[in-house]
Design a protein around this motif. Structure first.
Motif, short mmCIF file in Angstrom:
data_model
loop_
_atom_site.label_atom_id
_atom_site.label_comp_id
_atom_site.label_asym_id
_atom_site.label_seq_id
_atom_site.Cartn_x
_atom_site.Cartn_y
_atom_site.Cartn_z
N GLN A 298 0.86 -1.20 0.00
CA GLN A 298 0.00 0.00 0.00
C GLN A 298 0.89 1.25 0.00
OE1 GLN A 298 -3.56 0.18 0.53
NE2 GLN A 298 -3.65 2.40 0.86
N LEU A 299 0.83 2.00 -1.09
CA LEU A 299 1.67 3.20 -1.20
C LEU A 299 1.07 4.37 -0.45
CD1 LEU A 299 2.40 2.94 -5.01
CD2 LEU A 299 4.17 2.96 -3.22
N PRO A 300 1.89 5.24 0.13
CA PRO A 300 1.34 6.47 0.70
C PRO A 300 0.80 7.34 -0.44
CG PRO A 300 3.74 6.55 0.71
CD PRO A 300 3.36 5.18 0.23
N PRO A 301 -0.25 8.12 -0.18
CA PRO A 301 -0.90 8.89 -1.26
C PRO A 301 -0.13 10.17 -1.58
CG PRO A 301 -2.04 9.29 0.79
CD PRO A 301 -0.95 8.32 1.12
N VAL A 302 0.99 10.00 -2.27
CA VAL A 302 1.87 11.14 -2.54
C VAL A 302 1.15 12.21 -3.35
CG1 VAL A 302 3.95 11.83 -3.80
CG2 VAL A 302 4.00 9.82 -2.31
N ALA A 303 0.39 11.80 -4.36
CA ALA A 303 -0.28 12.80 -5.21
C ALA A 303 -1.28 13.61 -4.38
CB ALA A 303 -0.98 12.12 -6.38
N ALA A 304 -2.00 12.95 -3.49
CA ALA A 304 -2.99 13.67 -2.66
C ALA A 304 -2.29 14.61 -1.68
CB ALA A 304 -3.86 12.66 -1.91
N LEU A 305 -1.18 14.17 -1.12
CA LEU A 305 -0.43 15.04 -0.19
C LEU A 305 0.07 16.27 -0.93
CD1 LEU A 305 1.60 12.24 1.66
CD2 LEU A 305 -0.14 13.71 2.71
N ARG A 306 0.63 16.05 -2.12
CA ARG A 306 1.12 17.15 -2.95
C ARG A 306 -0.02 18.12 -3.28
NH1 ARG A 306 3.39 13.64 -7.18
NH2 ARG A 306 5.60 13.48 -6.68
N ALA A 307 -1.15 17.55 -3.75
CA ALA A 307 -2.27 18.39 -4.18
C ALA A 307 -2.80 19.23 -3.02
CB ALA A 307 -3.38 17.52 -4.76
N ALA A 308 -2.74 18.66 -1.81
CA ALA A 308 -3.26 19.39 -0.65
C ALA A 308 -2.22 20.37 -0.09
CB ALA A 308 -3.67 18.40 0.44
N GLY A 309 -1.01 20.33 -0.62
CA GLY A 309 0.03 21.25 -0.13
C GLY A 309 0.65 20.83 1.18
N VAL A 310 0.58 19.52 1.50
CA VAL A 310 1.21 19.04 2.73
C VAL A 310 2.72 18.90 2.46
CG1 VAL A 310 1.36 17.10 4.35
CG2 VAL A 310 -0.86 17.79 3.43
N PRO A 311 3.57 19.54 3.26
CA PRO A 311 5.01 19.38 3.02
C PRO A 311 5.43 17.92 3.26
CG PRO A 311 4.57 21.04 4.73
CD PRO A 311 3.27 20.39 4.41
N ILE A 312 6.27 17.41 2.38
CA ILE A 312 6.70 16.02 2.48
C ILE A 312 8.16 15.96 2.91
CG2 ILE A 312 7.09 13.88 1.20
CD1 ILE A 312 4.75 14.64 -0.62
N ALA A 313 8.42 15.21 3.98
CA ALA A 313 9.79 14.97 4.42
C ALA A 313 10.09 13.48 4.29
CB ALA A 313 9.98 15.44 5.86
N LEU A 314 11.36 13.15 4.35
CA LEU A 314 11.81 11.75 4.30
C LEU A 314 12.73 11.49 5.47
CD1 LEU A 314 12.89 11.45 0.55
CD2 LEU A 314 10.82 10.49 1.59
N ALA A 315 12.83 10.24 5.87
CA ALA A 315 13.79 9.89 6.92
C ALA A 315 14.16 8.42 6.78
CB ALA A 315 13.19 10.16 8.30
N THR A 316 15.25 8.04 7.46
CA THR A 316 15.66 6.62 7.39
C THR A 316 14.76 5.74 8.23
OG1 THR A 316 17.16 6.81 9.27
CG2 THR A 316 18.12 7.18 7.06
N ASP A 317 14.14 6.30 9.32
CA ASP A 317 13.42 5.47 10.29
C ASP A 317 14.35 4.37 10.82
OD1 ASP A 317 11.41 4.40 11.86
OD2 ASP A 317 10.38 3.36 10.23
#
Ligand code: NIG
Ligand code: FE
Length: 436
Positions: A298-317
């Motif tokens: 199940q992929l995170p909804p990157v397109a929806a996050l982008r469209a809503a203007g939610v800032p996206i960060a990444l981490a190693t976890d």
């Protein structure tokens, strides 16, 4: 004593300031004083007042420079490993099954409790150095493998000691609500009461910068998470959340209600969850290492996050169960190949947006006048090259607070390009003049 003024020139710089692609500066130069960037721009625009007062002159020979990476989600303090669980999962067991059978986080809790504080520090130090060897200058460290007041305090102290021993900015996050420890078996609500009871004392001891929880079927309910957040908020501590990793618990909406700094994982977030994060300005921290390693689909909804203007960060976890990697560059590559981020989004995700996910000052994660002089000199022409390749070691120099700390992480500076020359009378060097 005023701190020395350093010129770093002949660089191609991704500043991530503003909205121009990459915040790119071709033929760039930077002037630092002490821990701060005084000036940055194209070399031919360097103000004369600076060129006259330079103490150290670094020729970067056309190398690419980026802000230091910020790893905004790690579980760096633990003992033991879970390679056996990896084998079991390859034979068909799921992460949830292993967790419910008493393995998973609980297995790491047992190993962590059995280690001394000094042993935990000795284990965490090389992990932090490994991150730094790929350009990391700031990290978040979560507790969550102690799960008693004393053991959580120990992990948080180790996070503080990492910052004393390494030229690294460290933010510590209290993740007492990570799993129910064996002594509270079947009594999750009582355990949440205990977590809420410890929090003011851990905070008073100066050990906590933020509070996190694992809101999940195998973690804590939204209602239990709310109680943890209420205590954190009353103490003035910012919150963040492991949300919708394996199922939709509506954790993101709850976190947004508390103005969370970030919600992390988010594979199962709903449209309503995305909308509430957008409204609260909460950062989405995507963790492709865990997605990959647990063989999620199940992929995170990157397109929806982008469209809503939610800032996206990444981490190693980085953690021993779901993401035992110490490679931010590999994570950026995975974010592009698996989640379809653009290379620039991946970079902004590990710099400017990661800074926001940690609530760091705006001087972190970008390179502009006034920002903190944390940056990386890479053996590359452009940052996209670093995302495209994987499994290589392209860092030449790590600069933390204006100081070259490459040798402090056990790496000899790879000086194919960089050279520092004291500028004697303060006059620009011959090469510098040539560049002008
Ligand atoms: O971020 N999801 C919960 N916490 C970690 C995994 C911890 C573990 O398995 O030890 C994560 O993936
Ligand atoms: Fe995590």
């Amino acid at each position: 004593m005023t701190s020395s003024i350093k010129l770093w020139r002949n660089a191609r710089i991704a500043t991530f300031c503003g909205i121009e692609p990459w915040g790119w500066i071709e033929n760039g130069a930077m002037v630092t004083q002490g821990e701060a960037v005084l000036w940055i721009g194209q070399t031919h625009n360097l103000p004369a007042e600076y060129s006259a007062s330079i103490d150290q002159d670094h020729d970067l020979a056309g190398a690419c420079v980026t802000p230091g990476l910020i790893d905004c989600h790690t579980h760096l303090v633990y003992a033991g490993n879970r390679a056996r669980e990896f084998e079991l999962r390859l034979q068909g067991a799921t992460y949830e099954q292993i967790s419910r059978a008493g393995g998973g986080i609980r297995a790491t809790v047992a190993a962590t409790r059995a280690a001394s504080e000094d042993e935990l520090l000795a284990l965490a130090l090389p992990r932090a150095r490994a991150l730094m060897s790929e350009g990391v200058t700031a990290i978040e460290v979560k507790s969550g493998y102690g799960l008693s007041e004393a053991d959580e305090a120990r992990s948080l102290r180790v996070a503080r000691r990492l910052a004393q021993q390494l030229p690294l900015t460290v933010r510590s996050t209290f993740l007492g609500a990570h799993a129910v420890p064996p002594e509270f078996d079947g009594r999750a609500d009582d355990y949440v009461n205990a977590v809420c009871d410890w929090m003011p004392r851990l905070h008073a001891a100066g050990l906590v910068d933020a509070v996190d929880a694992f809101c999940e079927r195998i973690g804590f309910t939204a209602q239990q998470t709310r109680r943890v957040f209420e205590v954190a908020t009353a103490l003035g501590l910012p919150v963040k959340l492991h949300a919708e990793q394996l199922s939709d618990q509506q954790g993101a909406a709850l976190a947004a209600e508390f103005n969370a700094l970030s919600c992390d994982h988010l594979e199962y977030i709903s449209d309503a969850g995305v909308a509430s994060m957008a409204a609260s300005g909460t950062v989405a921290v995507l963790l492709p290492g865990a997605y990959y390693f647990l063989r999620e689909t199940q992929l995170p909804p990157v397109a929806a996050l982008r469209a809503a203007g939610v800032p996206i960060a990444l981490a190693t976890d980085h953690n021993p169960g779901s993401s035992p990697t110490l490679s931010p560059l590999l994570i950026m590559n995975m974010a592009c190949t698996l989640f379809r981020l653009t290379p620039e989004e991946a970079w902004r995700g590990f710099t400017v947006n990661a800074s926001r996910a940690l609530g760091l000052p705006k001087t972190y994660g970008v390179l502009c006048a006034g920002s903190r002089a944390d940056f990386v000199v890479w053996d590359a022409d452009h940052p996209r090259d670093l995302v495209y390749r994987f499994g290589h070691h392209p860092m030449q120099h790590l600069i933390a607070g204006g100081v070259d700390v490459t040798d402090r992480i056990g790496l000899a500076p790879r000086s194919k390009t960089a050279s520092a020359s004291p500028s004697g009378n303060g006059a620009p060097s011959a090469i510098f003049k040539a560049a002008l």
